[in-house]
Scaffold this motif. Structure first.
Motif, PDB file in Angstrom:
ATOM      1  N   UNK A 400       4.343   6.610  -1.367  1.00 57.65           N
ATOM      2  CA  UNK A 400       4.677   6.036  -2.673  1.00 57.65           C
ATOM      3  C   UNK A 400       3.811   4.826  -2.965  1.00 57.65           C
ATOM      4  N   UNK A 401       3.312   4.754  -4.185  1.00 59.07           N
ATOM      5  CA  UNK A 401       2.617   3.581  -4.708  1.00 59.07           C
ATOM      6  C   UNK A 401       3.535   2.953  -5.742  1.00 59.07           C
ATOM      7  N   UNK A 402       3.885   1.684  -5.535  1.00 60.29           N
ATOM      8  CA  UNK A 402       4.965   1.066  -6.300  1.00 60.29           C
ATOM      9  C   UNK A 402       4.516  -0.257  -6.902  1.00 60.29           C
ATOM     10  N   UNK A 403       4.836  -0.450  -8.182  1.00 61.98           N
ATOM     11  CA  UNK A 403       4.738  -1.752  -8.840  1.00 61.98           C
ATOM     12  C   UNK A 403       6.155  -2.312  -8.863  1.00 61.98           C
ATOM     13  N   UNK A 404       6.373  -3.435  -8.194  1.00 64.40           N
ATOM     14  CA  UNK A 404       7.746  -3.880  -7.971  1.00 64.40           C
ATOM     15  C   UNK A 404       7.868  -5.393  -8.069  1.00 64.40           C
ATOM     16  N   UNK A 405       9.123  -5.828  -8.125  1.00 67.70           N
ATOM     17  CA  UNK A 405       9.430  -7.259  -8.137  1.00 67.70           C
ATOM     18  C   UNK A 405       9.084  -7.876  -6.787  1.00 67.70           C
ATOM     19  N   UNK A 426      12.120  11.278   1.780  1.00 64.16           N
ATOM     20  CA  UNK A 426      11.965   9.831   1.991  1.00 64.16           C
ATOM     21  C   UNK A 426      10.489   9.487   2.175  1.00 64.16           C
ATOM     22  N   UNK A 427       9.979   8.477   1.456  1.00 67.98           N
ATOM     23  CA  UNK A 427       8.585   8.068   1.671  1.00 67.98           C
ATOM     24  C   UNK A 427       8.367   7.598   3.102  1.00 67.98           C
ATOM     25  N   UNK A 428       7.299   8.070   3.705  1.00 70.52           N
ATOM     26  CA  UNK A 428       6.927   7.587   5.051  1.00 70.52           C
ATOM     27  C   UNK A 428       6.069   6.332   4.963  1.00 70.52           C
ATOM     28  N   UNK A 429       5.423   6.148   3.815  1.00 69.67           N
ATOM     29  CA  UNK A 429       4.629   4.939   3.581  1.00 69.67           C
ATOM     30  C   UNK A 429       4.848   4.482   2.147  1.00 69.67           C
ATOM     31  N   UNK A 430       4.937   3.171   1.949  1.00 68.47           N
ATOM     32  CA  UNK A 430       5.074   2.582   0.625  1.00 68.47           C
ATOM     33  C   UNK A 430       3.989   1.531   0.453  1.00 68.47           C
ATOM     34  N   UNK A 431       3.159   1.692  -0.576  1.00 66.51           N
ATOM     35  CA  UNK A 431       2.106   0.722  -0.880  1.00 66.51           C
ATOM     36  C   UNK A 431       2.486  -0.017  -2.162  1.00 66.51           C
ATOM     37  N   UNK A 432       2.544  -1.327  -2.106  1.00 62.17           N
ATOM     38  CA  UNK A 432       2.819  -2.122  -3.302  1.00 62.17           C
ATOM     39  C   UNK A 432       1.498  -2.460  -3.985  1.00 62.17           C
ATOM     40  N   UNK A 433       1.415  -2.158  -5.285  1.00 68.46           N
ATOM     41  CA  UNK A 433       0.182  -2.361  -6.054  1.00 68.46           C
ATOM     42  C   UNK A 433       0.511  -3.124  -7.327  1.00 68.46           C
ATOM     43  N   UNK A 434      -0.515  -3.737  -7.917  1.00 65.02           N
ATOM     44  CA  UNK A 434      -0.320  -4.475  -9.172  1.00 65.02           C
ATOM     45  C   UNK A 434      -0.182  -3.543 -10.370  1.00 65.02           C
TER      46      UNK A 434
END
Length: 461
Positions: A400-405, A426-434
Protein backbone atom coordinates in the motif's frame (compact mmCIF):
# COMPACT_ATOMS: atom_id res chain seq x y z
CA UNK A 1 -32.11 10.67 -33.25
CA UNK A 2 -33.42 12.51 -30.17
CA UNK A 3 -30.99 11.75 -27.35
CA UNK A 4 -32.47 14.15 -24.77
CA UNK A 5 -36.28 13.98 -25.02
CA UNK A 6 -36.57 14.96 -21.37
CA UNK A 7 -35.73 18.55 -22.32
CA UNK A 8 -39.08 18.80 -24.04
CA UNK A 9 -41.02 16.30 -21.96
CA UNK A 10 -43.29 16.49 -18.94
CA UNK A 11 -40.70 18.34 -16.87
CA UNK A 12 -40.37 21.24 -19.31
CA UNK A 13 -41.99 23.69 -16.86
CA UNK A 14 -39.74 22.82 -13.90
CA UNK A 15 -37.95 25.80 -12.40
CA UNK A 16 -35.10 23.70 -11.01
CA UNK A 17 -34.40 21.16 -13.75
CA UNK A 18 -30.64 21.77 -13.42
CA UNK A 19 -28.85 22.82 -10.23
CA UNK A 20 -25.10 23.36 -9.91
CA UNK A 21 -23.33 24.94 -6.93
CA UNK A 22 -26.50 26.65 -5.74
CA UNK A 23 -27.44 28.05 -9.17
CA UNK A 24 -30.44 26.75 -11.09
CA UNK A 25 -31.94 26.71 -14.58
CA UNK A 26 -35.48 25.78 -15.48
CA UNK A 27 -35.97 23.15 -18.17
CA UNK A 28 -37.27 25.83 -20.53
CA UNK A 29 -34.27 28.08 -19.90
CA UNK A 30 -31.87 25.15 -20.26
CA UNK A 31 -33.37 24.30 -23.64
CA UNK A 32 -33.23 27.92 -24.79
CA UNK A 33 -29.62 28.38 -23.62
CA UNK A 34 -28.50 25.08 -25.15
CA UNK A 35 -30.15 25.97 -28.46
CA UNK A 36 -28.36 29.32 -28.43
CA UNK A 37 -25.05 27.45 -28.09
CA UNK A 38 -26.07 24.96 -30.79
CA UNK A 39 -26.84 27.82 -33.20
CA UNK A 40 -23.25 29.05 -32.92
CA UNK A 41 -21.41 25.73 -33.29
CA UNK A 42 -23.47 24.05 -35.99
CA UNK A 43 -21.13 22.50 -38.54
CA UNK A 44 -18.07 22.29 -36.26
CA UNK A 45 -15.98 19.11 -36.45
CA UNK A 46 -15.98 18.75 -32.65
CA UNK A 47 -16.25 21.10 -29.67
CA UNK A 48 -14.23 21.06 -26.48
CA UNK A 49 -15.59 22.04 -23.06
CA UNK A 50 -13.64 22.48 -19.85
CA UNK A 51 -15.49 19.91 -17.72
CA UNK A 52 -15.88 21.93 -14.55
CA UNK A 53 -19.06 21.77 -12.45
CA UNK A 54 -20.77 24.97 -13.58
CA UNK A 55 -24.00 25.90 -15.34
CA UNK A 56 -22.00 27.33 -18.24
CA UNK A 57 -20.11 24.05 -18.77
CA UNK A 58 -23.26 21.95 -18.63
CA UNK A 59 -25.17 24.24 -20.99
CA UNK A 60 -22.19 23.96 -23.36
CA UNK A 61 -22.33 20.17 -23.19
CA UNK A 62 -26.06 20.02 -23.81
CA UNK A 63 -25.69 22.53 -26.64
CA UNK A 64 -23.14 20.30 -28.37
CA UNK A 65 -25.52 17.33 -28.16
CA UNK A 66 -28.38 19.45 -29.49
CA UNK A 67 -26.23 20.56 -32.44
CA UNK A 68 -25.13 17.01 -33.23
CA UNK A 69 -21.46 18.02 -32.83
CA UNK A 70 -19.12 15.59 -31.03
CA UNK A 71 -18.49 16.78 -27.45
CA UNK A 72 -14.95 16.56 -26.05
CA UNK A 73 -14.94 17.20 -22.26
CA UNK A 74 -11.50 18.39 -21.14
CA UNK A 75 -10.32 17.12 -17.73
CA UNK A 76 -9.65 20.21 -15.58
CA UNK A 77 -6.52 18.57 -14.19
CA UNK A 78 -4.91 17.91 -17.58
CA UNK A 79 -1.62 19.65 -18.15
CA UNK A 80 -0.94 21.75 -21.25
CA UNK A 81 0.66 18.91 -23.23
CA UNK A 82 -2.15 16.48 -22.50
CA UNK A 83 -4.79 19.07 -23.36
CA UNK A 84 -3.10 19.86 -26.68
CA UNK A 85 -2.96 16.15 -27.50
CA UNK A 86 -6.68 15.71 -26.78
CA UNK A 87 -7.59 18.71 -28.92
CA UNK A 88 -5.35 17.54 -31.76
CA UNK A 89 -6.60 13.94 -31.77
CA UNK A 90 -10.27 14.90 -31.46
CA UNK A 91 -9.95 17.54 -34.21
CA UNK A 92 -11.93 19.96 -32.05
CA UNK A 93 -12.11 23.34 -33.75
CA UNK A 94 -14.13 25.28 -31.15
CA UNK A 95 -13.74 25.79 -27.41
CA UNK A 96 -16.98 26.54 -25.59
CA UNK A 97 -17.27 28.66 -22.50
CA UNK A 98 -13.88 30.25 -21.92
CA UNK A 99 -10.17 30.32 -22.70
CA UNK A 100 -8.19 27.29 -21.54
CA UNK A 101 -4.89 28.15 -23.15
CA UNK A 102 -5.51 29.89 -26.43
CA UNK A 103 -5.36 26.74 -28.57
CA UNK A 104 -8.77 27.21 -30.24
CA UNK A 105 -11.28 29.92 -31.12
CA UNK A 106 -13.54 30.51 -28.11
CA UNK A 107 -17.33 30.71 -28.25
CA UNK A 108 -18.54 32.41 -25.04
CA UNK A 109 -21.57 30.96 -23.28
CA UNK A 110 -24.02 33.62 -22.12
CA UNK A 111 -26.85 32.24 -19.99
CA UNK A 112 -28.98 35.29 -20.83
CA UNK A 113 -29.25 34.27 -24.49
CA UNK A 114 -32.06 32.03 -25.73
CA UNK A 115 -32.93 30.39 -29.03
CA UNK A 116 -35.94 28.33 -30.02
CA UNK A 117 -34.50 27.18 -33.33
CA UNK A 118 -34.69 23.51 -34.19
CA UNK A 119 -31.73 21.53 -35.46
CA UNK A 120 -31.67 18.42 -37.66
CA UNK A 121 -31.56 15.20 -35.66
CA UNK A 122 -28.09 13.60 -35.77
CA UNK A 123 -27.74 10.10 -37.17
CA UNK A 124 -27.82 7.31 -34.59
CA UNK A 125 -24.30 6.17 -35.48
CA UNK A 126 -22.78 9.66 -35.32
CA UNK A 127 -20.44 10.52 -32.44
CA UNK A 128 -22.14 12.17 -29.47
CA UNK A 129 -19.14 12.36 -27.12
CA UNK A 130 -15.44 11.60 -27.17
CA UNK A 131 -14.28 10.47 -23.73
CA UNK A 132 -10.74 9.66 -22.66
CA UNK A 133 -9.84 6.54 -20.72
CA UNK A 134 -8.20 6.65 -17.31
CA UNK A 135 -4.64 6.40 -18.61
CA UNK A 136 -3.37 4.33 -15.70
CA UNK A 137 -1.00 2.27 -17.88
CA UNK A 138 0.16 4.94 -20.30
CA UNK A 139 -1.42 7.72 -22.33
CA UNK A 140 -5.20 7.89 -22.14
CA UNK A 141 -7.11 6.98 -25.30
CA UNK A 142 -9.94 8.84 -26.97
CA UNK A 143 -13.11 6.75 -27.19
CA UNK A 144 -15.85 7.58 -29.72
CA UNK A 145 -19.36 6.97 -28.34
CA UNK A 146 -22.41 7.29 -30.56
CA UNK A 147 -25.87 8.73 -29.91
CA UNK A 148 -27.27 5.22 -30.38
CA UNK A 149 -24.95 3.63 -27.77
CA UNK A 150 -25.72 6.30 -25.17
CA UNK A 151 -29.47 6.07 -25.75
CA UNK A 152 -29.38 2.27 -25.49
CA UNK A 153 -27.44 2.33 -22.22
CA UNK A 154 -29.57 5.01 -20.59
CA UNK A 155 -32.81 3.27 -21.52
CA UNK A 156 -31.53 -0.01 -20.07
CA UNK A 157 -30.45 1.70 -16.84
CA UNK A 158 -33.75 3.57 -16.54
CA UNK A 159 -35.60 0.26 -16.73
CA UNK A 160 -33.24 -1.54 -14.32
CA UNK A 161 -33.28 1.25 -11.72
CA UNK A 162 -36.95 2.26 -12.27
CA UNK A 163 -35.58 5.72 -13.01
CA UNK A 164 -38.33 8.15 -13.99
CA UNK A 165 -39.12 11.82 -14.47
CA UNK A 166 -40.25 11.97 -10.84
CA UNK A 167 -36.73 11.32 -9.57
CA UNK A 168 -34.13 13.86 -8.48
CA UNK A 169 -30.63 12.69 -9.38
CA UNK A 170 -27.87 14.05 -7.13
CA UNK A 171 -24.32 13.26 -8.19
CA UNK A 172 -20.71 14.19 -7.58
CA UNK A 173 -18.99 12.15 -10.30
CA UNK A 174 -16.57 14.06 -12.59
CA UNK A 175 -18.11 15.39 -15.79
CA UNK A 176 -15.23 14.18 -17.97
CA UNK A 177 -15.99 10.55 -17.06
CA UNK A 178 -18.81 8.38 -18.36
CA UNK A 179 -20.56 8.18 -14.99
CA UNK A 180 -20.73 11.91 -14.49
CA UNK A 181 -21.48 12.99 -18.05
CA UNK A 182 -23.36 10.13 -19.69
CA UNK A 183 -25.15 8.42 -16.79
CA UNK A 184 -25.53 11.57 -14.68
CA UNK A 185 -26.17 14.64 -16.82
CA UNK A 186 -27.34 13.08 -20.09
CA UNK A 187 -29.24 10.36 -18.24
CA UNK A 188 -31.28 12.86 -16.26
CA UNK A 189 -32.05 14.86 -19.40
CA UNK A 190 -33.10 11.74 -21.31
CA UNK A 191 -35.36 10.48 -18.51
CA UNK A 192 -36.61 13.98 -17.63
CA UNK A 193 -35.65 13.91 -13.95
CA UNK A 194 -34.21 16.86 -12.06
CA UNK A 195 -30.40 16.95 -11.92
CA UNK A 196 -28.17 18.26 -9.13
CA UNK A 197 -24.39 18.26 -9.51
CA UNK A 198 -22.18 18.69 -6.47
CA UNK A 199 -18.53 19.53 -6.91
CA UNK A 200 -17.30 17.79 -3.76
CA UNK A 201 -19.49 15.23 -2.02
CA UNK A 202 -22.68 13.59 -3.17
CA UNK A 203 -24.21 13.74 0.33
CA UNK A 204 -24.40 17.50 0.60
CA UNK A 205 -27.00 19.88 -0.75
CA UNK A 206 -30.61 19.33 -1.84
CA UNK A 207 -32.46 16.12 -1.10
CA UNK A 208 -32.53 13.64 -3.96
CA UNK A 209 -34.16 10.30 -4.69
CA UNK A 210 -31.08 8.84 -6.45
CA UNK A 211 -27.54 9.57 -5.31
CA UNK A 212 -24.71 8.71 -7.70
CA UNK A 213 -21.07 8.85 -6.59
CA UNK A 214 -17.76 7.08 -7.13
CA UNK A 215 -16.27 4.74 -4.47
CA UNK A 216 -13.83 7.31 -3.11
CA UNK A 217 -16.73 9.68 -2.43
CA UNK A 218 -18.80 6.92 -0.82
CA UNK A 219 -15.86 6.05 1.44
CA UNK A 220 -15.71 9.69 2.55
CA UNK A 221 -19.46 9.78 3.15
CA UNK A 222 -19.36 6.52 5.13
CA UNK A 223 -16.88 8.11 7.57
CA UNK A 224 -19.36 10.92 8.35
CA UNK A 225 -22.28 9.22 10.09
CA UNK A 226 -24.46 12.31 10.43
CA UNK A 227 -24.10 13.17 6.74
CA UNK A 228 -24.68 9.60 5.65
CA UNK A 229 -27.89 9.33 7.66
CA UNK A 230 -29.37 12.21 5.66
CA UNK A 231 -29.46 9.83 2.68
CA UNK A 232 -32.01 7.58 4.36
CA UNK A 233 -34.83 9.44 2.58
CA UNK A 234 -33.37 8.62 -0.85
CA UNK A 235 -34.78 5.86 -3.03
CA UNK A 236 -31.41 4.40 -4.03
CA UNK A 237 -27.67 4.94 -3.74
CA UNK A 238 -25.58 4.16 -6.82
CA UNK A 239 -21.81 3.59 -6.95
CA UNK A 240 -19.92 3.46 -10.22
CA UNK A 241 -16.61 3.85 -12.04
CA UNK A 242 -14.90 1.22 -9.83
CA UNK A 243 -15.86 -1.56 -7.38
CA UNK A 244 -17.18 -0.46 -3.99
CA UNK A 245 -15.42 -2.05 -1.01
CA UNK A 246 -17.77 -4.39 0.92
CA UNK A 247 -16.91 -2.65 4.20
CA UNK A 248 -17.97 0.72 2.78
CA UNK A 249 -21.18 -0.71 1.34
CA UNK A 250 -22.07 -2.38 4.64
CA UNK A 251 -21.45 0.79 6.65
CA UNK A 252 -23.66 2.75 4.25
CA UNK A 253 -26.37 0.11 4.65
CA UNK A 254 -26.25 0.41 8.44
CA UNK A 255 -26.34 4.23 8.35
CA UNK A 256 -28.92 4.72 5.58
CA UNK A 257 -30.92 1.45 5.48
CA UNK A 258 -30.02 1.30 1.76
CA UNK A 259 -27.77 -1.31 0.21
CA UNK A 260 -25.93 0.60 -2.53
CA UNK A 261 -26.37 -0.47 -6.14
CA UNK A 262 -23.29 -0.86 -8.30
CA UNK A 263 -22.92 -0.42 -12.02
CA UNK A 264 -19.94 -1.87 -13.89
CA UNK A 265 -18.66 -0.74 -17.25
CA UNK A 266 -15.69 0.77 -19.03
CA UNK A 267 -15.45 3.87 -21.17
CA UNK A 268 -15.73 1.59 -24.19
CA UNK A 269 -18.80 -0.34 -22.98
CA UNK A 270 -20.68 2.18 -20.79
CA UNK A 271 -22.60 0.45 -17.96
CA UNK A 272 -23.30 -3.20 -18.77
CA UNK A 273 -23.62 -4.92 -15.35
CA UNK A 274 -25.61 -3.81 -12.34
CA UNK A 275 -26.70 -5.22 -9.00
CA UNK A 276 -26.48 -4.74 -5.23
CA UNK A 277 -23.02 -3.75 -3.97
CA UNK A 278 -21.05 -6.76 -2.79
CA UNK A 279 -23.16 -9.16 -4.87
CA UNK A 280 -22.53 -10.48 -8.35
CA UNK A 281 -23.62 -8.02 -11.03
CA UNK A 282 -25.89 -9.21 -13.80
CA UNK A 283 -25.84 -8.07 -17.42
CA UNK A 284 -28.47 -5.57 -18.51
CA UNK A 285 -31.01 -6.96 -21.02
CA UNK A 286 -29.45 -7.24 -24.47
CA UNK A 287 -25.89 -7.29 -23.09
CA UNK A 288 -23.90 -10.47 -23.78
CA UNK A 289 -20.81 -11.41 -21.77
CA UNK A 290 -18.21 -14.13 -21.77
CA UNK A 291 -15.33 -14.85 -19.41
CA UNK A 292 -12.38 -16.51 -21.16
CA UNK A 293 -9.26 -18.20 -19.84
CA UNK A 294 -5.82 -17.45 -21.24
CA UNK A 295 -6.28 -20.11 -23.91
CA UNK A 296 -9.50 -18.44 -25.10
CA UNK A 297 -11.92 -20.98 -23.63
CA UNK A 298 -14.89 -20.05 -21.41
CA UNK A 299 -14.13 -20.56 -17.72
CA UNK A 300 -16.51 -22.72 -15.68
CA UNK A 301 -19.53 -20.85 -14.29
CA UNK A 302 -18.62 -21.82 -10.73
CA UNK A 303 -18.16 -18.36 -9.20
CA UNK A 304 -14.47 -19.08 -8.59
CA UNK A 305 -12.66 -19.63 -11.90
CA UNK A 306 -11.11 -16.39 -13.20
CA UNK A 307 -10.87 -15.17 -16.78
CA UNK A 308 -10.99 -12.00 -18.86
CA UNK A 309 -14.41 -10.41 -19.32
CA UNK A 310 -15.55 -9.60 -22.86
CA UNK A 311 -18.75 -7.77 -23.79
CA UNK A 312 -21.01 -7.63 -26.85
CA UNK A 313 -23.70 -4.99 -26.48
CA UNK A 314 -25.62 -2.19 -28.22
CA UNK A 315 -23.82 0.15 -25.81
CA UNK A 316 -20.34 -0.44 -27.27
CA UNK A 317 -18.12 2.38 -28.49
CA UNK A 318 -17.48 3.13 -32.16
CA UNK A 319 -13.68 3.13 -32.11
CA UNK A 320 -10.52 4.77 -30.78
CA UNK A 321 -9.24 8.11 -32.04
CA UNK A 322 -5.68 6.83 -32.27
CA UNK A 323 -6.83 3.99 -34.58
CA UNK A 324 -8.98 5.69 -37.23
CA UNK A 325 -10.70 3.30 -39.57
CA UNK A 326 -9.83 0.27 -37.45
CA UNK A 327 -12.27 -2.64 -37.83
CA UNK A 328 -14.69 -3.47 -35.00
CA UNK A 329 -13.76 -6.26 -32.57
CA UNK A 330 -14.10 -9.78 -33.96
CA UNK A 331 -17.71 -10.89 -33.78
CA UNK A 332 -18.63 -7.66 -32.05
CA UNK A 333 -16.91 -8.76 -28.82
CA UNK A 334 -14.88 -6.21 -26.86
CA UNK A 335 -12.29 -7.56 -24.39
CA UNK A 336 -12.45 -5.26 -21.34
CA UNK A 337 -9.10 -6.28 -19.86
CA UNK A 338 -10.80 -6.91 -16.52
CA UNK A 339 -10.59 -10.23 -14.71
CA UNK A 340 -13.89 -11.67 -13.54
CA UNK A 341 -15.74 -14.76 -12.36
CA UNK A 342 -19.23 -15.90 -13.35
CA UNK A 343 -21.54 -17.94 -11.13
CA UNK A 344 -24.12 -20.58 -12.16
CA UNK A 345 -26.90 -17.95 -12.12
CA UNK A 346 -25.01 -15.67 -14.51
CA UNK A 347 -23.77 -13.19 -11.91
CA UNK A 348 -20.39 -11.60 -12.54
CA UNK A 349 -17.82 -10.56 -9.94
CA UNK A 350 -15.30 -8.18 -11.50
CA UNK A 351 -11.88 -8.23 -9.84
CA UNK A 352 -10.14 -5.57 -11.92
CA UNK A 353 -7.18 -5.52 -14.25
CA UNK A 354 -4.54 -8.18 -13.89
CA UNK A 355 -1.27 -6.87 -12.47
CA UNK A 356 -2.34 -3.47 -11.16
CA UNK A 357 -5.78 -4.25 -9.74
CA UNK A 358 -5.55 -7.90 -8.75
CA UNK A 359 -2.83 -9.22 -6.42
CA UNK A 360 -2.16 -12.96 -6.71
CA UNK A 361 -1.24 -14.16 -3.22
CA UNK A 362 -0.60 -17.89 -3.63
CA UNK A 363 -3.91 -19.39 -4.74
CA UNK A 364 -5.88 -16.31 -3.61
CA UNK A 365 -6.69 -13.29 -5.72
CA UNK A 366 -7.06 -10.03 -3.79
CA UNK A 367 -8.90 -7.11 -5.39
CA UNK A 368 -6.70 -4.08 -4.77
CA UNK A 369 -9.71 -1.75 -4.81
CA UNK A 370 -11.29 -3.52 -1.83
CA UNK A 371 -8.15 -2.97 0.23
CA UNK A 372 -7.95 0.66 -0.89
CA UNK A 373 -11.52 1.44 0.09
CA UNK A 374 -11.09 -0.19 3.50
CA UNK A 375 -7.94 1.86 4.09
CA UNK A 376 -9.89 4.99 3.13
CA UNK A 377 -12.35 4.30 5.95
CA UNK A 378 -9.52 4.99 8.43
CA UNK A 379 -9.85 8.64 9.54
CA UNK A 380 -6.11 9.27 9.16
CA UNK A 381 -5.93 8.16 5.50
CA UNK A 382 -6.34 10.83 2.83
CA UNK A 383 -5.39 8.90 -0.31
CA UNK A 384 -4.19 5.38 -1.09
CA UNK A 385 -3.18 3.00 -3.85
CA UNK A 386 -2.64 -0.75 -3.50
CA UNK A 387 -0.54 -2.84 -5.87
CA UNK A 388 1.09 -6.26 -5.93
CA UNK A 389 4.83 -6.72 -5.43
CA UNK A 390 6.72 -9.91 -6.36
CA UNK A 391 7.17 -12.23 -3.37
CA UNK A 392 9.60 -15.15 -2.98
CA UNK A 393 7.03 -17.70 -1.77
CA UNK A 394 3.57 -16.18 -2.27
CA UNK A 395 3.99 -15.02 -5.85
CA UNK A 396 2.81 -11.51 -4.96
CA UNK A 397 2.11 -9.60 -1.79
CA UNK A 398 -0.14 -6.62 -1.07
CA UNK A 399 1.71 -3.29 -0.88
CA UNK A 400 0.00 0.00 0.00
CA UNK A 401 1.07 3.54 -0.83
CA UNK A 402 -0.66 5.92 1.56
CA UNK A 403 -1.05 9.68 1.97
CA UNK A 404 -1.87 10.02 5.65
CA UNK A 405 -1.95 12.22 8.72
CA UNK A 406 1.27 12.63 10.68
CA UNK A 407 1.84 9.98 13.32
CA UNK A 408 -0.14 7.19 11.65
CA UNK A 409 1.79 3.91 11.66
CA UNK A 410 1.95 1.10 9.14
CA UNK A 411 0.91 -1.44 11.77
CA UNK A 412 -2.22 0.54 12.61
CA UNK A 413 -3.28 0.36 8.95
CA UNK A 414 -2.41 -3.33 8.62
CA UNK A 415 -4.52 -4.08 11.69
CA UNK A 416 -7.37 -1.91 10.35
CA UNK A 417 -7.52 -3.96 7.13
CA UNK A 418 -7.20 -7.22 9.07
CA UNK A 419 -10.34 -6.45 11.07
CA UNK A 420 -12.43 -6.08 7.91
CA UNK A 421 -10.87 -8.30 5.22
CA UNK A 422 -9.18 -11.68 4.97
CA UNK A 423 -5.61 -12.31 6.05
CA UNK A 424 -4.47 -12.43 2.42
CA UNK A 425 -5.69 -8.83 1.93
CA UNK A 426 -3.61 -7.34 4.73
CA UNK A 427 -0.80 -5.14 3.34
CA UNK A 428 2.61 -6.68 3.96
CA UNK A 429 4.27 -3.32 3.33
CA UNK A 430 2.98 0.24 3.74
CA UNK A 431 4.81 3.20 2.17
CA UNK A 432 3.83 6.70 3.29
CA UNK A 433 4.08 9.24 0.44
CA UNK A 434 3.27 12.92 0.00
CA UNK A 435 1.13 12.29 -3.09
CA UNK A 436 0.22 9.58 -5.58
CA UNK A 437 1.15 9.79 -9.28
CA UNK A 438 -1.99 10.47 -11.32
CA UNK A 439 -2.94 10.63 -14.97
CA UNK A 440 -4.51 13.67 -16.62
CA UNK A 441 -8.00 12.41 -15.79
CA UNK A 442 -7.15 11.78 -12.15
CA UNK A 443 -6.54 8.03 -12.14
CA UNK A 444 -3.62 6.72 -10.10
CA UNK A 445 -0.72 5.60 -12.32
CA UNK A 446 -0.25 2.22 -10.67
CA UNK A 447 2.27 1.14 -13.28
CA UNK A 448 4.69 3.70 -11.81
CA UNK A 449 4.14 2.33 -8.29
CA UNK A 450 4.68 -1.24 -9.50
CA UNK A 451 8.01 -0.19 -11.00
CA UNK A 452 9.10 1.19 -7.65
CA UNK A 453 8.87 -2.32 -6.20
CA UNK A 454 11.17 -3.65 -8.91
CA UNK A 455 11.10 -7.04 -10.62
CA UNK A 456 13.02 -8.91 -7.92
CA UNK A 457 10.91 -10.90 -5.42
CA UNK A 458 11.02 -9.66 -1.86
CA UNK A 459 11.38 -11.96 1.15
CA UNK A 460 8.90 -12.23 4.01
CA UNK A 461 8.80 -8.97 6.03
Amino acid sequence: MTLLPGLRGSGADRSDALRVAGRTLSAEDLLGCANAVADRIRGARAVAVEARPSLESMVSMVGAVQAGVPLVPLPPGADADERRRILRESRADVLLGGAVGGELPVVPVDLRKRSWATHPEPGPASDAVILYTGGVRGPSRGVRISHRAIAADLDLLAAAWRWSAEDVLVQGAPLFRAYGLVVGLLGALRVGSRFVHLDRHAAAGPTGTIYLAVPRQWAHIARDASRARTLSAARMLVSGDAPLAPAVGERLRLLTSHRPVEGYGTTETLVVLTGPAGAAGRPLPGVQTRVLSRDGRPVPADGDSVGELSVRSPTLFSGYLDRPGSPPPAGGWHPTGDLATVDPAGGHRVLGRGGADVVRCGDRRVAAREVEEVLLTHPGVYDVAVVGAPHRTRGEQVVAYVVAAAGLTAQALIDHVGRLLSAAARPRRVHFVDELPRSAVGRVRKSLLIRRNGPAPVPDP
